[in-house]
Scaffold this motif. Structure first.
Motif, PDB file in Angstrom:
ATOM      1  N   VAL A 199       0.870  -1.182   0.000  1.00 50.57           N
ATOM      2  CA  VAL A 199       0.000   0.000   0.000  1.00 50.57           C
ATOM      3  C   VAL A 199       0.898   1.220   0.000  1.00 50.57           C
ATOM      4  O   VAL A 199       1.627   1.469   0.946  1.00 50.57           O
ATOM      5  CB  VAL A 199      -0.932   0.017   1.231  1.00 50.57           C
ATOM      6  N   THR A 200       0.857   1.985  -1.074  1.00 51.01           N
ATOM      7  CA  THR A 200       1.758   3.124  -1.205  1.00 51.01           C
ATOM      8  C   THR A 200       1.111   4.427  -0.749  1.00 51.01           C
ATOM      9  O   THR A 200       1.801   5.386  -0.474  1.00 51.01           O
ATOM     10  CB  THR A 200       2.189   3.277  -2.667  1.00 51.01           C
ATOM     11  N   ILE A 201      -0.218   4.462  -0.682  1.00 51.83           N
ATOM     12  CA  ILE A 201      -0.929   5.676  -0.277  1.00 51.83           C
ATOM     13  C   ILE A 201      -2.038   5.254   0.688  1.00 51.83           C
ATOM     14  O   ILE A 201      -2.792   4.325   0.401  1.00 51.83           O
ATOM     15  CB  ILE A 201      -1.562   6.394  -1.487  1.00 51.83           C
ATOM     16  N   ASP A 202      -2.150   5.932   1.821  1.00 50.04           N
ATOM     17  CA  ASP A 202      -3.214   5.544   2.749  1.00 50.04           C
ATOM     18  C   ASP A 202      -4.563   6.020   2.225  1.00 50.04           C
ATOM     19  O   ASP A 202      -4.657   6.915   1.378  1.00 50.04           O
ATOM     20  CB  ASP A 202      -2.940   6.065   4.163  1.00 50.04           C
ATOM     21  N   GLU A 203      -5.617   5.423   2.730  1.00 51.97           N
ATOM     22  CA  GLU A 203      -6.963   5.660   2.191  1.00 51.97           C
ATOM     23  C   GLU A 203      -7.409   7.095   2.388  1.00 51.97           C
ATOM     24  O   GLU A 203      -8.080   7.675   1.529  1.00 51.97           O
ATOM     25  CB  GLU A 203      -7.962   4.694   2.830  1.00 51.97           C
ATOM     26  N   GLU A 204      -7.037   7.686   3.502  1.00 56.00           N
ATOM     27  CA  GLU A 204      -7.439   9.072   3.756  1.00 56.00           C
ATOM     28  C   GLU A 204      -6.866  10.011   2.700  1.00 56.00           C
ATOM     29  O   GLU A 204      -7.539  10.938   2.230  1.00 56.00           O
ATOM     30  CB  GLU A 204      -6.978   9.492   5.152  1.00 56.00           C
ATOM     31  N   ALA A 205      -5.614   9.747   2.293  1.00 55.19           N
ATOM     32  CA  ALA A 205      -4.987  10.581   1.266  1.00 55.19           C
ATOM     33  C   ALA A 205      -5.714  10.438  -0.068  1.00 55.19           C
ATOM     34  O   ALA A 205      -5.863  11.402  -0.822  1.00 55.19           O
ATOM     35  CB  ALA A 205      -3.520  10.208   1.113  1.00 55.19           C
ATOM     36  N   LEU A 206      -6.172   9.214  -0.380  1.00 55.60           N
ATOM     37  CA  LEU A 206      -6.929   9.008  -1.622  1.00 55.60           C
ATOM     38  C   LEU A 206      -8.227   9.809  -1.615  1.00 55.60           C
ATOM     39  O   LEU A 206      -8.588  10.430  -2.604  1.00 55.60           O
ATOM     40  CB  LEU A 206      -7.229   7.517  -1.812  1.00 55.60           C
ATOM     41  N   TRP A 207      -8.928   9.801  -0.472  1.00 52.91           N
ATOM     42  CA  TRP A 207     -10.196  10.535  -0.410  1.00 52.91           C
ATOM     43  C   TRP A 207      -9.978  12.043  -0.452  1.00 52.91           C
ATOM     44  O   TRP A 207     -10.835  12.795  -0.935  1.00 52.91           O
ATOM     45  CB  TRP A 207     -10.974  10.129   0.837  1.00 52.91           C
ATOM     46  N   ASN A 313      -3.142  16.362 -17.067  1.00 54.19           N
ATOM     47  CA  ASN A 313      -4.014  17.098 -16.144  1.00 54.19           C
ATOM     48  C   ASN A 313      -3.994  16.513 -14.742  1.00 54.19           C
ATOM     49  O   ASN A 313      -4.073  17.253 -13.752  1.00 54.19           O
ATOM     50  CB  ASN A 313      -5.453  17.109 -16.685  1.00 54.19           C
ATOM     51  N   LEU A 314      -3.894  15.191 -14.633  1.00 57.36           N
ATOM     52  CA  LEU A 314      -3.898  14.555 -13.314  1.00 57.36           C
ATOM     53  C   LEU A 314      -2.550  14.697 -12.611  1.00 57.36           C
ATOM     54  O   LEU A 314      -2.494  14.784 -11.383  1.00 57.36           O
ATOM     55  CB  LEU A 314      -4.271  13.075 -13.440  1.00 57.36           C
ATOM     56  N   ASN A 315      -1.482  14.715 -13.392  1.00 58.95           N
ATOM     57  CA  ASN A 315      -0.151  14.866 -12.786  1.00 58.95           C
ATOM     58  C   ASN A 315      -0.022  16.195 -12.056  1.00 58.95           C
ATOM     59  O   ASN A 315       0.746  16.321 -11.090  1.00 58.95           O
ATOM     60  CB  ASN A 315       0.939  14.749 -13.853  1.00 58.95           C
ATOM     61  N   LYS A 316      -0.778  17.201 -12.495  1.00 58.39           N
ATOM     62  CA  LYS A 316      -0.733  18.507 -11.824  1.00 58.39           C
ATOM     63  C   LYS A 316      -1.244  18.414 -10.392  1.00 58.39           C
ATOM     64  O   LYS A 316      -0.935  19.259  -9.557  1.00 58.39           O
ATOM     65  CB  LYS A 316      -1.554  19.530 -12.624  1.00 58.39           C
ATOM     66  N   HIS A 317      -2.044  17.376 -10.124  1.00 57.14           N
ATOM     67  CA  HIS A 317      -2.559  17.153  -8.770  1.00 57.14           C
ATOM     68  C   HIS A 317      -1.783  16.058  -8.047  1.00 57.14           C
ATOM     69  O   HIS A 317      -2.229  15.582  -6.997  1.00 57.14           O
ATOM     70  CB  HIS A 317      -4.042  16.769  -8.831  1.00 57.14           C
ATOM     71  N   ARG A 322      -0.477   4.649 -12.090  1.00 58.97           N
ATOM     72  CA  ARG A 322      -0.086   3.296 -11.697  1.00 58.97           C
ATOM     73  C   ARG A 322      -0.056   3.143 -10.185  1.00 58.97           C
ATOM     74  O   ARG A 322      -0.529   2.144  -9.629  1.00 58.97           O
ATOM     75  CB  ARG A 322       1.276   2.956 -12.304  1.00 58.97           C
ATOM     76  N   ILE A 323       0.476   4.151  -9.504  1.00 63.02           N
ATOM     77  CA  ILE A 323       0.568   4.101  -8.041  1.00 63.02           C
ATOM     78  C   ILE A 323      -0.828   4.156  -7.420  1.00 63.02           C
ATOM     79  O   ILE A 323      -1.138   3.411  -6.487  1.00 63.02           O
ATOM     80  CB  ILE A 323       1.438   5.267  -7.528  1.00 63.02           C
ATOM     81  N   ILE A 324      -1.674   5.043  -7.956  1.00 65.71           N
ATOM     82  CA  ILE A 324      -3.040   5.183  -7.426  1.00 65.71           C
ATOM     83  C   ILE A 324      -3.821   3.890  -7.618  1.00 65.71           C
ATOM     84  O   ILE A 324      -4.515   3.414  -6.706  1.00 65.71           O
ATOM     85  CB  ILE A 324      -3.774   6.342  -8.133  1.00 65.71           C
ATOM     86  N   LYS A 325      -3.729   3.301  -8.821  1.00 68.71           N
ATOM     87  CA  LYS A 325      -4.471   2.063  -9.082  1.00 68.71           C
ATOM     88  C   LYS A 325      -4.051   0.961  -8.115  1.00 68.71           C
ATOM     89  O   LYS A 325      -4.897   0.254  -7.546  1.00 68.71           O
ATOM     90  CB  LYS A 325      -4.238   1.612 -10.524  1.00 68.71           C
ATOM     91  N   ARG A 326      -2.730   0.811  -7.922  1.00 68.71           N
ATOM     92  CA  ARG A 326      -2.245  -0.239  -7.030  1.00 68.71           C
ATOM     93  C   ARG A 326      -2.735  -0.011  -5.598  1.00 68.71           C
ATOM     94  O   ARG A 326      -3.180  -0.939  -4.923  1.00 68.71           O
ATOM     95  CB  ARG A 326      -0.719  -0.293  -7.075  1.00 68.71           C
ATOM     96  N   ALA A 327      -2.686   1.250  -5.162  1.00 67.78           N
ATOM     97  CA  ALA A 327      -3.119   1.560  -3.798  1.00 67.78           C
ATOM     98  C   ALA A 327      -4.610   1.299  -3.617  1.00 67.78           C
ATOM     99  O   ALA A 327      -5.032   0.722  -2.607  1.00 67.78           O
ATOM    100  CB  ALA A 327      -2.790   3.016  -3.473  1.00 67.78           C
TER     101      ALA A 327
END
Length: 380
Positions: A199-207, A313-317, A322-327
């Motif tokens: 898990v590279t990104i915690d769930e709170e960060a995704l939300w 456009n997404l990289n600006k955020h 790939r990292i988001i999908k895996r997380a």
């Protein structure tokens, strides 16, 4: 009117803005090439367009001819890859060019041409294969600089090369191919160890990223929606841009999207954004011709939105697909069985099971638990 160009003429007459069509026809090399085709000085073929300096304008010209039915449909990116690769190979010394050409024709192109007509290669895939040839050429140049060659290549030589260069799968794939064709002996190229964390990104960060895309109106709506599909449902950008309007079901009370086998009901904020997008684009005519039915239409004739524009456009955020999908998959398999994750997201069951194992999710025993519960119910 040249009979073979009549379909293009009819296609352009459907343009929503005739002035734009006229301006496009006057641009070079469109003007000169069409005149030559009309007068029989150039064949009306893909080969004739291949002779032009390749650019976005020429690519648009080719896609326009395909959309009009003037030229047969081809994988345009694969065709561009061939042109670019052959131009690069022409710059190599003769002996290197022979080897690289054989590898490109019989290893790369042969496999890419086996793909089904409905699965053209992506921009990323084309760039990977183009970069591959440069890496192979650099390896062959290094051998020449050290008075070495493939027929007498030894393990210690490859180890020495890899010690001073980034180890990558390209050299291993090339040497395996060369060994199969008896160009060199069998050489071992160790694979780089995987550094991917469960898990590279915690769930709170995704939300938090979800909230940003829901409210950031400076980002194009298409990119916001595709980014939300990635963040919430682990959808790769390449799959989201290929969604069609028929993959979306809008009824009173809910909006469904078909990512995998089972349609997914979108949560209200994302459903509202997608409904707004559908309303805005429902009556929007394409530049020419009839709408091909993409949910996210691109600027090229009959093509969906490009992956590259979405990634930009997404990289600006700080959203790296790939990292988001895996997380997100890592999070999903901790609250749902792998088979259900596969059904709703479209990944294979094996992929979902692998993510479940990597994260230590407790759903692996789900079928056994269900059987145990059923046995208890039967005994009661």
């Amino acid at each position: 009117m040249h009979s073979a160009l009549a379909p293009l003429r009819d296609h352009l007459l459907s343009a929503r803005d005739p002035r734009s069509a006229v301006r496009w026809l006057r641009r070079e090399p469109i003007d000169r090439t069409l005149r030559a085709m009309a007068h029989g000085e150039k064949p009306i073929s893909h080969e004739a367009i291949n002779e032009l300096p390749q650019s976005t304008r020429v690519r648009y010209f080719r896609r326009m001819l395909i959309a009009a039915g003037t030229l047969p449909a081809i994988d345009v990116r694969l065709n561009d890859l061939e042109i670019r690769s052959r131009a690069f190979i022409d710059t190599l010394p003769a002996e290197q060019a022979i080897i690289v050409t054989r590898f490109f024709n019989w290893e790369t192109l042969r496999k890419l041409r086996r793909r089904s007509p409905g699965r053209p290669i992506s921009v990323g895939m084309a760039n990977v294969h183009s970069s591959e040839l440069h890496k192979i050429a650099a390896f062959l140049a290094w051998l020449d600089d050290h008075d070495l060659d493939l027929p007498t290549l030894e393990q210690v030589t490859v180890d020495r090369y890899l010690a001073h260069h980034d180890p990558n799968r390209t050299i291993g794939r090339f040497l395996n191919w060369a060994a199969r064709h008896r160009i060199t002996t069998r050489i071992d190229v160790p694979r780089s160890p995987s550094t991917a964390s469960p898990v590279t990104i915690d769930e709170e960060a995704l939300w938090e990223k979800v909230d940003i895309l829901l409210h950031d109106k400076s980002t194009p709506m298409s990119s916001r929606i595709i980014g939300l599909f990635l963040l919430v449902f682990a959808q790769p950008i390449r799959d989201s841009v290929r969604l069609r309007r028929e993959d979306v079901q809008v009824t009173e009370g809910y909006v469904k999207v078909q990512f995998g086998t089972t349609p997914v009901i979108l949560p209200p904020p994302i459903a509202d954004l997608l409904t707004e997008h559908l309303d805005m684009t429902r009556d929007q005519r394409p530049y020419v011709g009839v709408s091909p039915g993409w949910l996210f239409e691109g600027v090229m004739p009959e093509q969906h939105l490009s992956e590259a524009s979405i990634r930009f456009n997404l990289n600006k955020h700080g959203l790296h697909a790939r990292i988001i999908k895996r997380a997100r998959l890592d999070h999903l398999v901790q609250v749902l069985p792998a088979s259900i994750v596969a059904d709703i997201t479209g990944v294979t069951v094996n992929t979902a099971i692998r993510h479940s194992a990597n994260t230590g999710a407790g759903w692996g025993a789900y079928p056994e638990l269900r059987r145990h519960e059923s046995a208890l119910d039967a005994n009661e």
